[in-house]
Design an enzyme around this catalytic site. Structure first.
Site, mmCIF file in Angstrom:
data_model
loop_
_atom_site.group_PDB
_atom_site.id
_atom_site.type_symbol
_atom_site.label_atom_id
_atom_site.label_comp_id
_atom_site.label_asym_id
_atom_site.label_seq_id
_atom_site.Cartn_x
_atom_site.Cartn_y
_atom_site.Cartn_z
ATOM 1 N N LYS A 1 4.412 63.519 -9.537
ATOM 2 C CA LYS A 1 3.269 64.233 -10.295
ATOM 3 C C LYS A 1 1.825 63.981 -9.752
ATOM 4 O O LYS A 1 0.763 64.103 -10.076
ATOM 5 C CB LYS A 1 3.009 62.993 -11.762
ATOM 6 C CG LYS A 1 4.171 63.011 -12.547
ATOM 7 C CD LYS A 1 3.911 61.936 -13.528
ATOM 8 C CE LYS A 1 5.256 61.674 -14.326
ATOM 9 N NZ LYS A 1 5.068 60.350 -14.961
ATOM 10 N N ARG B 1 24.027 52.607 3.710
ATOM 11 C CA ARG B 1 24.333 51.224 4.280
ATOM 12 C C ARG B 1 23.025 50.025 4.026
ATOM 13 O O ARG B 1 23.222 49.154 3.653
ATOM 14 C CB ARG B 1 24.742 51.262 5.850
ATOM 15 C CG ARG B 1 26.060 51.503 6.227
ATOM 16 C CD ARG B 1 26.323 52.464 7.333
ATOM 17 N NE ARG B 1 25.601 53.603 7.052
ATOM 18 C CZ ARG B 1 26.442 54.624 6.747
ATOM 19 N NH1 ARG B 1 27.806 54.814 6.618
ATOM 20 N NH2 ARG B 1 25.864 55.586 6.381
ATOM 21 N N THR B 2 22.072 50.787 4.562
ATOM 22 C CA THR B 2 20.686 49.851 4.944
ATOM 23 C C THR B 2 20.502 49.437 3.233
ATOM 24 O O THR B 2 20.211 48.337 2.936
ATOM 25 C CB THR B 2 19.752 50.585 5.320
ATOM 26 O OG1 THR B 2 20.129 51.301 6.432
ATOM 27 C CG2 THR B 2 18.533 49.462 5.555
ATOM 28 N N HIS C 1 13.814 51.270 13.444
ATOM 29 C CA HIS C 1 14.673 50.750 12.339
ATOM 30 C C HIS C 1 15.243 49.371 12.969
ATOM 31 O O HIS C 1 16.292 49.126 13.190
ATOM 32 C CB HIS C 1 15.824 51.709 12.328
ATOM 33 C CG HIS C 1 16.874 51.578 11.255
ATOM 34 N ND1 HIS C 1 16.890 50.125 10.373
ATOM 35 C CD2 HIS C 1 18.093 52.191 10.440
ATOM 36 C CE1 HIS C 1 17.777 50.804 9.301
ATOM 37 N NE2 HIS C 1 18.508 51.702 9.561
ATOM 38 N N ARG D 1 12.217 52.378 3.443
ATOM 39 C CA ARG D 1 12.469 53.433 4.116
ATOM 40 C C ARG D 1 11.582 54.782 3.917
ATOM 41 O O ARG D 1 11.302 55.150 2.648
ATOM 42 C CB ARG D 1 13.760 53.983 4.029
ATOM 43 C CG ARG D 1 14.266 54.987 4.788
ATOM 44 C CD ARG D 1 15.735 55.155 4.799
ATOM 45 N NE ARG D 1 16.360 54.312 5.687
ATOM 46 C CZ ARG D 1 17.697 54.335 5.979
ATOM 47 N NH1 ARG D 1 18.451 55.506 5.586
ATOM 48 N NH2 ARG D 1 18.076 53.477 7.175
HETATM 49 N N1 CP Z 1 22.503 53.021 9.610
HETATM 50 C C1 CP Z 1 21.883 53.377 8.607
HETATM 51 O O1 CP Z 1 20.708 53.115 8.520
HETATM 52 O O2 CP Z 1 22.479 53.891 7.459
HETATM 53 P P1 CP Z 1 22.075 54.618 6.325
HETATM 54 O O3 CP Z 1 21.062 55.841 6.521
HETATM 55 O O4 CP Z 1 23.295 54.899 5.449
HETATM 56 O O5 CP Z 1 21.153 53.223 5.717
#
Ligand code: CP
Length: 315
Positions: free
Chosen positions: A86, A58-59, A136, A108
Site C-alpha cells: 500500500k 531452507r532458510t 548469507h 531476507r
Molecule cells: N540455501 C538457501 O538459502 O536456500 P533457500 O533460498 O531455500 O532459503
C-alpha cells in the site's frame, strides 16, 4: 566467552574466535535436536520476526524450526500481504515492527545492505538471512559446520566454489568464513561470473572445472541462476553444463575422496548431476540438518548466551 556483536550481518568482519564459538555452540544444539523431545526453554519470552522479502525454502523453515526449538515466540512476515503493497516505506515498516517490542529480526531482502540498514534503525538484534548478492552468513556457517563434521580440519582444506560467483551471497560469505578459518579457497565458473575481486580476497581462480576438481578436497556447487539467462552471461544452459557441470565422469576422474556440497535449490542436470548429488560423497542434506543447529546457536549467542563448558548440556 560471548559473541562480540549483537547482530549477524555478514562474515566479512567476524573473527575466527566468534566463528569457532558459533560452530561449537551449534554442536551442542545438534545434540538437543537428537533428543526425544528436541526443545529447550532457552529463549522463552523472546520474540522473533521473520521478515522474508524474497522466496526461501531452507532458510525460512530452518529459522522457524530453530526458534520453536528454543521456545521463542515467532511471527512471520510476508511482503506480498504487508502494507508495503500500500506504499509504506521499508523504514516505516521497520519502525512499526520495532514498536511491538521485538527482540530479533531475521531478514531476507533483495537489496544488499538491507540488514545493515535495519541494524542502524531498530533496537532489535538483526540476523541477515541473505541480502541481494552481498552475504548469507548463516548458510556459510552451516557449510563450515558440515565441513568440520566430514573433514579432519578446516585449516589447509581446499574448497572450490563452482558456479555464478558474481551474483552469489553464498559464495561471498563462504569465501570470508573459509579464509578466516584457514582453508584454501578456489572459485570456478564462466569468466563473466567470476569477479576479479575474489583474487584480492585470497581465492584462486580456476577457469576449467577439470583443474578445479583435480585440486579440490571439497566442491561447493552453486545454483546457476536460470532467471539471469536472458542477460547473456553465458551462451546456454547446455554449454554451461558441458563446460562446468559437476558430472559423475568428472568426479570419478579425480581418483580421490571429494566432499560434494550445494546450498540449494539445485538444478539437477545443469550445475550438478543427480548421480553426484545423491552419491555417498554428497553432504547436501547434512547441510540442511545442520542449518537448524547453527541458527539455534546464533539466536542463543545473540541473546547473550555463553560458550558451553566441556560436557555441559542445554537444560
Ligand atoms: N540455501 C538457501 O538459502 O536456500 P533457500 O533460498 O531455500 O532459503
Amino acid at each position: 566467552m560471548q559473541l562480540q556483536s549483537r547482530h549477524l550481518l555478514g562474515l566479512e568482519n567476524v573473527t575466527r574466535d566468534d566463528i569457532t564459538l558459533i560452530l561449537d555452540t551449534a554442536v551442542s544444539f545438534k545434540r538437543v535436536l537428537e533428543r526425544p523431545i528436541p526443545k529447550v526453554p532457552t529463549l522463552r519470552g523472546k520474540t522473533v520476526v521473520n521478515l522474508f522479502f524474497e522466496p526461501s525454502t531452507r532458510t525460512r523453515i530452518s529459522f522457524e524450526l530453530a526458534e520453536k526449538r528454543l521456545s521463542a515466540d515467532s511471527v512471520n512476515f510476508s511482503a506480498s500481504s504487508s502494507s508495503l503493497k500500500k506504499g509504506e516505506t521499508f523504514k516505516d515498516t521497520a519502525r512499526n515492527i520495532e514498536s511491538m517490542m521485538i527482540d530479533f529480526v531475521v531478514i531476507r531482502h533483495s537489496s544488499p545492505g538491507a540488514a545493515h540498514y535495519l541494524a542502524n534503525n531498530v533496537k532489535a538484534s538483526i540476523i541477515n538471512a541473505g541480502d541481494g548478492a552481498h552475504e548469507h552468513p548463516t548458510q556459510a556457517l552451516l557449510d563450515l559446520m558440515t565441513l568440520r563434521e566430514n573433514r579432519e580440519s578446516l585449516k589447509g582444506l581446499k574448497v572450490v566454489i563452482v558456479g555464478d560467483i558474481e551474483h552469489s551471497r553464498v559464495a561471498r560469505s563462504n569465501i570470508y568464513g573459509l579464509l578466516t578459518m584457514g582453508a584454501e579457497v578456489g572459485v570456478c565458473g564462466p569468466s563473466t561470473l567470476l569477479p576479479r575481486e575474489v583474487e584480492r580476497l585470497g581465492a584462486t581462480i580456476y577457469p576449467h572445472i577439470e583443474d578445479a576438481i583435480a585440486e579440490a578436497d571439497v566442491l561447493n556447487i552453486l545454483r546457476i541462476q536460470l532467471e539471469r539467462q536472458g542477460k547473456g552471461l553465458f551462451p546456454s544452459i547446455r554449454e554451461y553444463r558441458n563446460l562446468f557441470g559437476v558430472t559423475r565422469e568428472r568426479v570419478e576422474r579425480a581418483h580421490k575422496p571429494l566432499t560434494i556440497m550445494h546450498p540449494g535449490p539445485m538444478n539437477r542436470g545443469v550445475e550438478i548431476d543427480s548421480d553426484v548429488a545423491d552419491s555417498d560423497a554428497s553432504v547436501i542434506l547434512q547441510q540442511v540438518t545442520n542449518g537448524v543447529a547453527v541458527r539455534m546457536a546464533i539466536l542463543y549467542l545473540l541473546a547473550g548466551g555463553k560458550a558451553m563448558a566441556e560436557g555441559e548440556e542445554h537444560a
